[in-house]
Scaffold this motif. Sequence first.
Motif, PDB file in Angstrom:
ATOM      1  N   GLY A  19      10.131   4.141  -5.436  1.00 30.91           N
ATOM      2  CA  GLY A  19       8.616   4.323  -5.637  1.00 30.91           C
ATOM      3  C   GLY A  19       8.200   3.135  -6.339  1.00 30.91           C
ATOM      4  N   SER A  20       8.736   2.795  -7.562  1.00 32.43           N
ATOM      5  CA  SER A  20       8.207   1.901  -8.511  1.00 32.43           C
ATOM      6  C   SER A  20       8.296   0.683  -7.888  1.00 32.43           C
ATOM      7  N   ALA A  21       9.547   0.167  -7.199  1.00 28.68           N
ATOM      8  CA  ALA A  21       9.546  -1.087  -6.435  1.00 28.68           C
ATOM      9  C   ALA A  21       8.560  -1.412  -5.399  1.00 28.68           C
ATOM     10  N   MET A  22       8.136  -0.115  -4.593  1.00 30.37           N
ATOM     11  CA  MET A  22       7.344  -0.345  -3.427  1.00 30.37           C
ATOM     12  C   MET A  22       5.663  -0.446  -4.138  1.00 30.37           C
ATOM     13  N   THR A  23       5.413   0.406  -5.283  1.00 28.68           N
ATOM     14  CA  THR A  23       4.172   0.370  -5.894  1.00 28.68           C
ATOM     15  C   THR A  23       3.898  -1.367  -6.314  1.00 28.68           C
ATOM     16  N   THR A  24       5.201  -1.851  -6.986  1.00 30.48           N
ATOM     17  CA  THR A  24       4.774  -3.149  -7.604  1.00 30.48           C
ATOM     18  C   THR A  24       4.734  -4.147  -6.343  1.00 30.48           C
ATOM     19  N   LEU A  25       5.422  -4.046  -5.125  1.00 31.85           N
ATOM     20  CA  LEU A  25       5.439  -4.990  -3.926  1.00 31.85           C
ATOM     21  C   LEU A  25       3.943  -4.906  -3.358  1.00 31.85           C
ATOM     22  N   VAL A  26       3.489  -3.656  -3.141  1.00 29.81           N
ATOM     23  CA  VAL A  26       2.027  -3.627  -2.613  1.00 29.81           C
ATOM     24  C   VAL A  26       1.111  -4.322  -3.438  1.00 29.81           C
ATOM     25  N   VAL A  27       1.075  -4.327  -4.809  1.00 29.35           N
ATOM     26  CA  VAL A  27       0.128  -4.959  -5.625  1.00 29.35           C
ATOM     27  C   VAL A  27       0.348  -6.582  -5.688  1.00 29.35           C
ATOM     28  N   LEU A  28       1.583  -6.991  -5.516  1.00 29.50           N
ATOM     29  CA  LEU A  28       1.879  -8.428  -5.414  1.00 29.50           C
ATOM     30  C   LEU A  28       1.378  -9.038  -3.925  1.00 29.50           C
ATOM     31  N   CYS A  29       1.684  -8.178  -3.053  1.00 23.90           N
ATOM     32  CA  CYS A  29       1.467  -8.787  -1.712  1.00 23.90           C
ATOM     33  C   CYS A  29      -0.150  -9.085  -1.502  1.00 23.90           C
ATOM     34  N   LEU A  30      -0.921  -7.986  -1.998  1.00 24.40           N
ATOM     35  CA  LEU A  30      -2.592  -8.168  -1.680  1.00 24.40           C
ATOM     36  C   LEU A  30      -2.864  -9.100  -2.463  1.00 24.40           C
ATOM     37  N   LEU A  31      -2.771  -9.314  -3.822  1.00 22.19           N
ATOM     38  CA  LEU A  31      -3.329 -10.360  -4.612  1.00 22.19           C
ATOM     39  C   LEU A  31      -2.721 -11.686  -4.387  1.00 22.19           C
ATOM     40  N   THR A  32      -1.400 -11.827  -3.744  1.00 26.39           N
ATOM     41  CA  THR A  32      -1.004 -13.235  -3.354  1.00 26.39           C
ATOM     42  C   THR A  32      -1.764 -13.720  -2.167  1.00 26.39           C
ATOM     43  N   PHE A  33      -1.802 -12.620  -1.207  1.00 26.63           N
ATOM     44  CA  PHE A  33      -2.405 -13.217   0.070  1.00 26.63           C
ATOM     45  C   PHE A  33      -3.873 -13.556  -0.170  1.00 26.63           C
ATOM     46  N   LEU A  34      -4.599 -12.592  -1.030  1.00 23.70           N
ATOM     47  CA  LEU A  34      -6.103 -13.189  -1.159  1.00 23.70           C
ATOM     48  C   LEU A  34      -6.127 -14.687  -1.783  1.00 23.70           C
ATOM     49  N   ALA A  35      -5.362 -14.722  -2.905  1.00 25.57           N
ATOM     50  CA  ALA A  35      -5.517 -16.085  -3.924  1.00 25.57           C
ATOM     51  C   ALA A  35      -4.974 -16.931  -2.849  1.00 25.57           C
TER      52      ALA A  35
END
Length: 436
Positions: free
Chosen positions: A226-242
């Motif tokens: 749970g904690s890892a998946m939540t972290t990864l979704v946030v990292l994915c979205l921000l990195t893609f956009l940036a």
Amino acid sequence: MAPSQEEKLQKSLTPTLLWGLGVGYVISGMYFGWNLGLEKGGTLGMAVATFIVIILYITFSLSYAELACAIPKAGGAFDYANRALGKKWGFLAGMSQNIEFLFAPPAIAVGIGSYFHVIFPQFSVTGIAITAYILFTLLNILGTKLASAFELVITILAVLGLIIFWVVVFPDFEFKNLRVNALPNGWSGSFAALPFAIWFFLGIEGLANVAEESVNPQKDITWGFGSAMTTLVVLCLLTFLAAVGVNGWETIVYNADGSASDSPLPMAMSQVIGSNSGVYQLIVGIGTCGLIASFHGLVLAAGRSTFEFGRVGNAPGFLGRVNNRFKTPANALLVNMVLGVLALLTNSTADIIILSAFGALTMYIFSVVSLLVLRKKEPELTRPFRVPLYPVSPLIALVIASIALMAMIIYNPMLALVFFAILIGSFVLAEIIKKV
């Protein structure tokens, strides 16, 4: 038959170490590999593929967490399918998992070499990649707790690197850059981009393979997923956009000579601060940590998967032995290293990523089917964690994984043949050996 004392793995993983492993397995996907999907789908096509994949991984991770807590064994998908569907289907599920874990590390090793080469061009990409294999295989042999503690530290550094990247490039972010050539190959490009969107998250399922080494698997594995998946979704979205929003997707896919790049974040930063900046060099260095985190974590998970195959007799018995001194699957780790080095010597990162994704999706399908079967076959099985919204969640994961697998077969027919040849060929070979 229960494993002997010599064949048991040491229990040493805490919830924090599990979070570090879960994020660490995957975080290299933020630093490289995913950008190759932009060539297929453009910004919009890749964004659609990524959204679909996020839904897949959320529903799959919840389903897989139930299996990992109920059956905390090193074989992961192999053990679940073996129990639910029988030995033959279990073999195919386990072999799919092996293919995923065997092909992901060499792709990441090439990424490590590419990032390192940016700072130290005097060293070859291949030489650095092979050196990484040797060093981190040795670290995993020395002990799970030591390896996991290292993974936690380097994962935190990798997350910090992404945060610094966002701080550097977001001031130059413009929405108009997301619309530049946003759908170069039509909507079909979204399907072609799927394996690279999967690369954003591929490997988180490796947490299940260390469940046997968790101090309290029934509680800790749920928290880890749970904690890892939540972290990864946030990292994915921000990195893609940036990365895409700085100057469009093409500037983080193609090198000056027109070849595809394995280092998209440095390319995005070079649009903002230049390649001679100290901050640029810092991010490239930390980016290498991100790749090392995933490489090291997946080497660990692959060792457990191969170890379980040997322990139950689906592979040569020496692979299922634990090192007497360090209580780690040293033989499995060494064999995986040799196979991984052979794969990276093919010099085809995109193809290796796609083969790994084939293994992952096939394994996901087997795992979700195993969950559905076990719910009916063994309703009395102790399940400390139950997937929410059953059966909707696992069915969503099953449908998306099946569609994604079919799309990959259509868009990568030759690699599909290679994957299924390995899968079926290994099954036939194993059956012949058993009869002999």
